[in-house]
Motif scaffolding. Structure first.
Motif, PDB file in Angstrom:
ATOM      1  N   ARG A  75       0.838  -1.212   0.000  1.00 22.02           N
ATOM      2  CA  ARG A  75       0.000   0.000   0.000  1.00 22.02           C
ATOM      3  C   ARG A  75       0.870   1.258   0.000  1.00 22.02           C
ATOM      4  NH1 ARG A  75      -2.817  -3.216   4.011  1.00 22.02           N
ATOM      5  NH2 ARG A  75      -4.499  -4.287   2.936  1.00 22.02           N
ATOM      6  N   TYR A  76       1.974   1.199   0.726  1.00 27.05           N
ATOM      7  CA  TYR A  76       2.925   2.316   0.760  1.00 27.05           C
ATOM      8  C   TYR A  76       3.469   2.606  -0.641  1.00 27.05           C
ATOM      9  CZ  TYR A  76       7.703   4.174   1.234  1.00 27.05           C
ATOM     10  OH  TYR A  76       8.862   4.871   1.066  1.00 27.05           O
ATOM     11  N   LEU A  77       3.739   1.556  -1.402  1.00 24.03           N
ATOM     12  CA  LEU A  77       4.313   1.722  -2.741  1.00 24.03           C
ATOM     13  C   LEU A  77       3.350   2.391  -3.720  1.00 24.03           C
ATOM     14  CD1 LEU A  77       6.236  -1.634  -3.264  1.00 24.03           C
ATOM     15  CD2 LEU A  77       7.187   0.620  -2.764  1.00 24.03           C
ATOM     16  N   ASP A  78       2.048   2.341  -3.439  1.00 22.20           N
ATOM     17  CA  ASP A  78       1.071   2.944  -4.347  1.00 22.20           C
ATOM     18  C   ASP A  78       1.343   4.425  -4.589  1.00 22.20           C
ATOM     19  OD1 ASP A  78      -0.480   0.886  -5.274  1.00 22.20           O
ATOM     20  OD2 ASP A  78      -1.953   1.031  -3.655  1.00 22.20           O
ATOM     21  N   GLN A  79       1.903   5.110  -3.613  1.00 23.05           N
ATOM     22  CA  GLN A  79       2.158   6.542  -3.798  1.00 23.05           C
ATOM     23  C   GLN A  79       3.182   6.820  -4.897  1.00 23.05           C
ATOM     24  OE1 GLN A  79       4.191   8.524  -0.487  1.00 23.05           O
ATOM     25  NE2 GLN A  79       4.760   6.488   0.271  1.00 23.05           N
ATOM     26  N   PHE A  80       3.941   5.800  -5.286  1.00 22.39           N
ATOM     27  CA  PHE A  80       4.941   5.964  -6.339  1.00 22.39           C
ATOM     28  C   PHE A  80       4.463   5.383  -7.671  1.00 22.39           C
ATOM     29  CE2 PHE A  80       7.198   5.274  -2.274  1.00 22.39           C
ATOM     30  CZ  PHE A  80       7.667   6.562  -2.097  1.00 22.39           C
ATOM     31  N   GLY A  81       3.197   4.971  -7.731  1.00 26.54           N
ATOM     32  CA  GLY A  81       2.669   4.321  -8.923  1.00 26.54           C
ATOM     33  C   GLY A  81       2.476   5.273 -10.087  1.00 26.54           C
ATOM     34  N   LYS A  82       2.348   4.699 -11.269  1.00 28.25           N
ATOM     35  CA  LYS A  82       2.157   5.480 -12.493  1.00 28.25           C
ATOM     36  C   LYS A  82       0.932   5.019 -13.277  1.00 28.25           C
ATOM     37  CE  LYS A  82       7.062   6.408 -13.012  1.00 28.25           C
ATOM     38  NZ  LYS A  82       8.255   6.209 -13.834  1.00 28.25           N
ATOM     39  N   THR A  83       0.098   4.191 -12.650  1.00 28.77           N
ATOM     40  CA  THR A  83      -1.080   3.672 -13.328  1.00 28.77           C
ATOM     41  C   THR A  83      -2.325   4.346 -12.770  1.00 28.77           C
ATOM     42  OG1 THR A  83      -0.012   1.551 -13.704  1.00 28.77           O
ATOM     43  CG2 THR A  83      -2.405   1.584 -13.841  1.00 28.77           C
ATOM     44  N   LYS A  84      -3.069   5.023 -13.627  1.00 27.92           N
ATOM     45  CA  LYS A  84      -4.297   5.708 -13.219  1.00 27.92           C
ATOM     46  C   LYS A  84      -5.374   4.653 -12.983  1.00 27.92           C
ATOM     47  CE  LYS A  84      -5.241   9.732 -13.578  1.00 27.92           C
ATOM     48  NZ  LYS A  84      -5.326  10.868 -12.658  1.00 27.92           N
ATOM     49  N   VAL A  85      -5.925   4.652 -11.776  1.00 32.31           N
ATOM     50  CA  VAL A  85      -6.990   3.714 -11.427  1.00 32.31           C
ATOM     51  C   VAL A  85      -8.212   4.540 -11.042  1.00 32.31           C
ATOM     52  CG1 VAL A  85      -7.694   1.812  -9.936  1.00 32.31           C
ATOM     53  CG2 VAL A  85      -5.311   2.015 -10.634  1.00 32.31           C
ATOM     54  N   HIS A  86      -9.240   4.497 -11.899  1.00 35.83           N
ATOM     55  CA  HIS A  86     -10.433   5.317 -11.696  1.00 35.83           C
ATOM     56  C   HIS A  86     -11.332   4.733 -10.610  1.00 35.83           C
ATOM     57  CE1 HIS A  86      -9.437   7.663 -15.208  1.00 35.83           C
ATOM     58  NE2 HIS A  86      -9.249   6.544 -15.881  1.00 35.83           N
ATOM     59  N   HIS A  87     -11.905   5.636  -9.790  1.00 34.23           N
ATOM     60  CA  HIS A  87     -12.904   5.241  -8.793  1.00 34.23           C
ATOM     61  C   HIS A  87     -14.207   4.936  -9.523  1.00 34.23           C
ATOM     62  CE1 HIS A  87     -10.422   6.334  -5.400  1.00 34.23           C
ATOM     63  NE2 HIS A  87     -10.231   7.543  -5.884  1.00 34.23           N
ATOM     64  N   GLN A  88     -15.072   4.175  -8.873  1.00 32.12           N
ATOM     65  CA  GLN A  88     -16.359   3.860  -9.502  1.00 32.12           C
ATOM     66  C   GLN A  88     -17.187   5.114  -9.746  1.00 32.12           C
ATOM     67  OE1 GLN A  88     -18.204   0.798  -7.118  1.00 32.12           O
ATOM     68  NE2 GLN A  88     -17.351  -0.798  -8.426  1.00 32.12           N
ATOM     69  N   ALA A  89     -17.025   6.137  -8.923  1.00 33.31           N
ATOM     70  CA  ALA A  89     -17.796   7.370  -9.087  1.00 33.31           C
ATOM     71  C   ALA A  89     -17.233   8.271 -10.192  1.00 33.31           C
ATOM     72  CB  ALA A  89     -17.821   8.138  -7.768  1.00 33.31           C
ATOM     73  N   CYS A  90     -16.057   7.967 -10.700  1.00 34.57           N
ATOM     74  CA  CYS A  90     -15.427   8.788 -11.741  1.00 34.57           C
ATOM     75  C   CYS A  90     -16.173   8.610 -13.065  1.00 34.57           C
ATOM     76  CB  CYS A  90     -13.964   8.389 -11.903  1.00 34.57           C
ATOM     77  SG  CYS A  90     -13.091   9.318 -13.180  1.00 34.57           S
TER      78      CYS A  90
END
Length: 191
Positions: A75-90
């Protein structure tokens, strides 16, 4: 001749006190083969994980961590991610190429996390972590987490970060022309 005196004999060459072995210098250590890309990445990942454990409050020793610490590391590593993951409300949820920007978070891609866990599982065993049955990186909770990440990213159609490509200049383009007249070879007979 007296029996007190005896003539010295030469030691055999393989004897430890032999003069030929006594003067030999120890061989210099052989240079190690450079690590493969996988081994280098595994070492880098392991060092990052160990540093993460040391940064916890209170710092954790290698013998103290378990699968819950592995999950928090992912979970900590997610802050360095480069993949856009859309929320269901998006409004762009489920669209592979959204027409505009949104505020959805960037996260680590599932494939990257899966490969990371594989390397850390191997590194843990190499560093004397114990049997594969007790390896925290192989815990069922880790597999469940990875499956959930994969499914959520598939539903959201996470968009990987695309690096802008640099345009080639005219000087970088190399044109190779083949001289058709000189490229053909005459038929040769083997008689």
């Amino acid at each position: 001749m007296s029996s007190d005196r005896h003539t010295p004999t030469k030691d055999p060459p393989d004897h430890p006190s032999s003069s030929s072995n006594h003067h030999k210098q120890p061989l210099p250590p052989q240079p190690q083969q450079p690590l493969s890309r996988y081994e280098s990445q595994k070492r880098r990942d392991w060092n990052t994980f160990v540093q993460y454990l040391k940064s916890q409050n209170p710092p954790l020793m290698m013998s103290q961590f378990d699968y819950t610490h592995v999950l928090s590391f992912l979970r900590y590593l997610d802050q360095f991610g480069k993949t856009k993951v859309h929320h269901q409300a998006c409004v762009f949820f489920g669209q592979p190429d959204p027409p505009g920007p949104c505020t959805c978070p960037l996260k680590q891609a599932w494939g990257s996390l899966d490969a990371l866990i594989g390397r850390l599982r191997a590194a843990y065993e190499e560093h004397g972590g114990g049997s594969p049955d007790t390896n925290p990186f192989a815990n069922g909770s880790i597999r469940v987490h990875l499956r959930e990440v994969r499914e959520s990213q598939a539903k959201a159609r996470g968009i990987p970060y695309r690096k802008k490509k640099r345009r080639k200049t005219k000087n970088e383009v190399v044109v190779v022309k083949k001289d058709v007249a000189n490229s053909s070879t005459p038929n040769q007979s083997f008689t």
